[in-house]
Design an enzyme around this catalytic site. Structure first.
Site, PDB file in Angstrom:
ATOM      1  NE  ARG A  53      16.829  54.988 -19.246  1.00 53.40           N
ATOM      2  CZ  ARG A  53      16.387  55.063 -20.514  1.00 53.40           C
ATOM      3  NH1 ARG A  53      15.107  55.196 -20.763  1.00 53.40           N
ATOM      4  NH2 ARG A  53      17.226  54.983 -21.508  1.00 53.40           N
ATOM      5  CB  THR A  54      21.484  59.758 -16.337  1.00 54.23           C
ATOM      6  OG1 THR A  54      21.660  58.343 -16.306  1.00 54.23           O
ATOM      7  CG2 THR A  54      22.464  60.402 -15.375  1.00 54.23           C
ATOM      8  CE  LYS A  82      32.739  78.969 -30.239  1.00 54.63           C
ATOM      9  NZ  LYS A  82      32.439  80.226 -29.491  1.00 54.63           N
ATOM     10  NE  ARG A 103      25.426  59.425 -19.384  1.00 52.93           N
ATOM     11  CZ  ARG A 103      24.344  58.640 -19.464  1.00 52.93           C
ATOM     12  NH1 ARG A 103      23.653  58.561 -20.594  1.00 52.93           N
ATOM     13  NH2 ARG A 103      23.954  57.948 -18.415  1.00 52.93           N
ATOM     14  CG  HIS A 131      26.019  55.251 -14.843  1.00 51.99           C
ATOM     15  ND1 HIS A 131      25.722  56.387 -14.111  1.00 51.99           N
ATOM     16  CD2 HIS A 131      25.094  55.203 -15.853  1.00 51.99           C
ATOM     17  CE1 HIS A 131      24.674  56.993 -14.659  1.00 51.99           C
ATOM     18  NE2 HIS A 131      24.287  56.303 -15.706  1.00 51.99           N
TER      19      HIS A 131
END
Length: 300
Positions: A53-54, A82, A103, A131
């Site tokens: 959703r985000t 890496k 995120r 959030h």
């Protein structure tokens, strides 16, 4: 908006929140009218954790504003594998885009990353921390369904690790809201969050059961028990499936209850709840588009 970055719900005043929600309401009424707001703008998506959703709503929001997105893609195919640091990754991505959504599984990652870049950074969730953009769409949903003052709101489920809960609880202190928190003893609000809420004058009550409480609520915000956040699998199994809400229970206690969930759900809300008039969680997910359009519009 008075901010270059959106990192935490704590930074948002009532005026900030209402400005975003008012702009979102305009976009929700006529999303096509915003198509020339930011032609050519590029939004970078840097997702170090899974998202549906985000991520998709930010992509939709950018494109509805006339812009486009660039996507870092899965972490395993990036230079993170890496050994590149988050600070270096953000410095590089900053040169490609006009704003970044991050995120990350580590709490505090968004705040740290924001200190290394000059383009707006939006926190799309940092571990068990915050959030804030989810909170803004939650508030938009609540306002559309019930207003934002003189409300009694229950927040139920994983309150210890739930970043959506932490953000929402802080943001609600800007309004005349009584908050009830329902969770197993082991998943209560972190002490730091409880302290902050009390300092902000929040009316907070904590419970272990929701039966008998639903009749007092205007809104019930349900969250899943987040298996991926538990350091101990045995601890998760002890609380998994403890709360299960069904249509029969709601009908018996409060037919007018507004039911919300940030999704995804597991078994905490039965499918028969979907047909109730107060079930708003899919609409809640859809509200991510106009709200994130509003945020991007104001920050860009």
């Amino acid at each position: 908006m008075r901010h270059d970055h959106v990192i935490s719900a704590k930074q948002l005043s009532r005026a900030d929140i209402e400005a975003v929600l008012d702009r979102a309401a305009e976009f929700a009424a006529d999303p096509a009218a915003a198509g020339d707001r930011h032609p050519g703008a590029l939004l970078a998506l840097a997702f170090f954790e899974p998202s549906t959703r985000t991520k998709m709503s930010f992509e939709t929001a950018a494109k509805r504003l006339g812009g486009d997105i660039i996507d870092m893609g899965p972490v395993e195919y990036s230079s993170v594998k890496k050994g590149e640091t988050l600070a270096d990754t953000m410095r590089v991505v900053e040169g490609y885009a006009d704003a970044i959504v991050l995120r990350h599984p580590k709490e505090g990652a968004a705040k740290m990353a924001s200190e290394f870049i000059d383009v707006p950074l939006l926190n799309g969730g940092d571990g068990a921390g915050q959030h804030p953009t989810q909170t803004l769409l939650d508030l938009f949903t609540i306002r559309e369904a019930a207003g934002l003052d003189d409300l009694t709101i229950g927040i139920m489920g994983d309150l210890k690790y739930g970043r959506t809960v932490h953000s929402l609880a802080h943001a609600l202190t800007n309004f005349d809201v009584r908050q009830h928190f329902i969770s197993p003893e082991s998943l209560r609000l972190p002490r730091s969050v409880r302290y902050d809420l009390h300092e902000e004058g929040a009316q907070v009550r904590e419970h272990e059961e929701f039966e008998g409480l639903l009749s007092e609520l205007d809104v019930l915000y349900v969250t899943r028990i987040q298996r991926e956040r538990f350091p101990d699998e045995d601890e998760y199994r002890e609380v998994a499936g403890q709360y299960q809400l069904d249509a029969e229970t709601i009908a018996a206690e409060n037919e007018d209850l507004v039911i919300m969930h940030p999704l995804p759900r597991v078994d905490e809300i039965a499918a028969d709840v979907d047909e109730l008039p107060g079930a708003t969680y899919f609409e809640q997910a859809h509200n991510g588009v106009p709200v994130r359009m509003a945020l991007l519009d104001m920050l860009l």
